[in-house]
Design a protein around this motif. Structure first.
Motif, PDB file in Angstrom:
ATOM      1  N   UNK A 128      -3.468   4.609   3.589  1.00 39.56           N
ATOM      2  CA  UNK A 128      -2.139   5.448   3.271  1.00 39.56           C
ATOM      3  C   UNK A 128      -2.627   5.997   2.211  1.00 39.56           C
ATOM      4  N   UNK A 129      -3.346   5.781   0.956  1.00 39.49           N
ATOM      5  CA  UNK A 129      -3.778   6.391  -0.114  1.00 39.49           C
ATOM      6  C   UNK A 129      -4.493   7.774   0.386  1.00 39.49           C
TER       7      UNK A 129
ATOM      8  N   UNK B 252       0.828  -1.104   0.042  1.00 37.49           N
ATOM      9  CA  UNK B 252      -0.283   0.050   0.023  1.00 37.49           C
ATOM     10  C   UNK B 252       0.931   1.285  -0.010  1.00 37.49           C
ATOM     11  N   UNK B 253       2.090   1.232   0.642  1.00 38.06           N
ATOM     12  CA  UNK B 253       2.869   2.449   0.552  1.00 38.06           C
ATOM     13  C   UNK B 253       3.410   2.291  -0.944  1.00 38.06           C
ATOM     14  N   UNK B 254       3.899   1.612  -1.726  1.00 39.76           N
ATOM     15  CA  UNK B 254       4.245   1.619  -2.994  1.00 39.76           C
ATOM     16  C   UNK B 254       3.337   2.155  -3.879  1.00 39.76           C
ATOM     17  N   UNK B 255       2.036   1.724  -3.642  1.00 34.24           N
ATOM     18  CA  UNK B 255       1.077   2.034  -4.621  1.00 34.24           C
ATOM     19  C   UNK B 255       0.085   3.038  -4.370  1.00 34.24           C
ATOM     20  N   UNK B 256       0.616   3.585  -3.127  1.00 40.16           N
ATOM     21  CA  UNK B 256      -0.350   5.039  -2.602  1.00 40.16           C
ATOM     22  C   UNK B 256      -0.761   5.694  -3.652  1.00 40.16           C
TER      23      UNK B 256
ATOM     24  N   UNK C 144      -3.369   4.056  -6.017  1.00 37.18           N
ATOM     25  CA  UNK C 144      -4.432   3.697  -5.474  1.00 37.18           C
ATOM     26  C   UNK C 144      -5.474   5.058  -5.202  1.00 37.18           C
ATOM     27  N   UNK C 145      -4.953   6.185  -5.306  1.00 36.36           N
ATOM     28  CA  UNK C 145      -5.583   7.375  -5.100  1.00 36.36           C
ATOM     29  C   UNK C 145      -6.524   7.618  -6.425  1.00 36.36           C
TER      30      UNK C 145
ATOM     31  N   UNK D 213      -2.976   7.339   7.274  1.00 41.07           N
ATOM     32  CA  UNK D 213      -1.890   6.695   7.915  1.00 41.07           C
ATOM     33  C   UNK D 213      -0.784   7.139   6.979  1.00 41.07           C
ATOM     34  N   UNK D 214       0.272   7.597   7.809  1.00 43.63           N
ATOM     35  CA  UNK D 214       1.518   8.011   6.958  1.00 43.63           C
ATOM     36  C   UNK D 214       2.393   6.961   6.585  1.00 43.63           C
TER      37      UNK D 214
END
Length: 328
Positions: A113-114, A95-99, A102-103, A118-119
């Motif tokens: 995350x997106x 989810x961090x890589x795809x933030x 994902x938006x 969540x940071x």
């Protein structure tokens, strides 16, 4: 004509006092909630595959269950915890890589995350903690089989998240391998050799779910699908449907081969009988995935009433077959 009235200055509005304690209390609730949602508890059901070996292994029969079943299931339970922690680490990294991507997605934009709830730094830190805990706990299992399996799962999953998921076909294989590694990890931790045919069934089932997921994404998002998942530009909806049905037929064939190779006659009859609800579940799954959707494909397995009834039917027949030798 009357003279215009002079404009009176608007009195300043006093600032609303900030309730610092309320903000802090909100953070205490919001952050744990965001962490839990990113960890995807609904996906943890996949980790139940670690119990496949103790229940279907070639050496653990109903007659041996009293002597070895407890320790075997205990080892599988340890593998379940290990793979749950490992999968959580993967979800946080993914989810961090795809933030950013994902938006732009109609559903994934709500991920913590997106959405900014969540940071990314917090997510990476939690991923590191989960990874370290998974590897440390895996060392408690006898031998190094569980450690090797979970390490392979983490490596392939991180490579998938960091770029291999954009490569058509290979990304489907990597998704399916995660299920197989769970089954092998459970076998190593429980020290029960798995049936080769049953591992093949698990592999084909995982590939079936991954293929169906790509079809529903492609059919549900249409043209913009490739913007959210670049590998989808290499697939066609009809091609994925054909592949899904071919894999389903191969899964039934492998399952029957496993059932027919059972040495005990009574158990063999019941195992063959479980192919009936399995076939019904595959037909139902094919129908449910015939339309496009952006929802989780796993929900079709745990929320559809006919599917649940077919799964329970299979479970009852399998349990009776497992106990059949002890009842004769």
């Amino acid at each position: 004509m009357s003279a215009p009235q002079p404009i009176r200055p608007v009195p300043p509005v006093p600032p609303i006092p900030l309730d610092v304690d309320a903000v802090r209390r909100g953070a205490w609730v919001r952050v744990p909630s965001a962490l839990l949602r990113t960890a995807r508890p609904r996906q943890w059901v996949k980790n139940l595959l670690v119990f496949a070996a103790p229940l279907t292994g070639s050496e653990l029969t109903a007659r041996q269950f009293e002597a070895r079943g407890g320790s075997a299931l205990g080892g599988a339970a340890l593998a379940f915890v290990v793979f749950t922690l490992a999968s959580c680490a993967v979800y946080f990294v993914n989810d961090t890589v795809d933030a950013e991507r994902d938006r732009q997605h109609p559903r994934k934009c709500l991920r913590p995350i997106a959405s900014g709830e969540l940071s990314e730094s917090t997510a990476v830190t939690v991923a590191g903690v989960c990874l370290a805990a998974a590897l440390t706990l895996s060392l408690a299992a006898p031998g190094y089989g569980l450690t090797v399996a979970v390490t392979a799962y983490l490596v392939t999953s991180f490579l998938y998240s960091l770029g291999l998921k954009h490569l058509a076909v290979l990304e489907l294989t990597l998704v399916a391998s995660g299920f197989v590694l769970r089954a092998l990890g459970g076998a190593a931790s429980s020290q029960v050799p798995p049936s080769g045919w049953f591992v093949l069934v698990c592999s084909l089932g995982a590939l079936l779910v991954a293929t169906a997921k790509r079809h529903t994404e492609l059919a549900g998002l249409g043209g913009p699908a490739a913007a959210h998942r670049p590998s989808l530009r290499h697939y066609t909806a009809p091609g994925l449907r054909i592949a899904q049905r071919v894999i389903a037929l191969a899964m039934v064939a492998a399952y029957l081969a496993w059932a027919l190779m059972e040495r005990d006659g009574h158990e063999r009859v019941w195992h063959v009988a479980t192919a009936v609800p399995l076939l019904g579940a595959l037909i139902r799954f094919d129908r449910l995935t015939s339309h496009g959707t952006t929802s989780h494909i796993e929900d079709l397995l745990i929320r559809d009433t006919p599917m649940i009834l077919l799964e329970l039917w299979w479970l009852v027949f399998f349990a009776v077959g497992f106990a059949a030798p002890a009842m004769t």
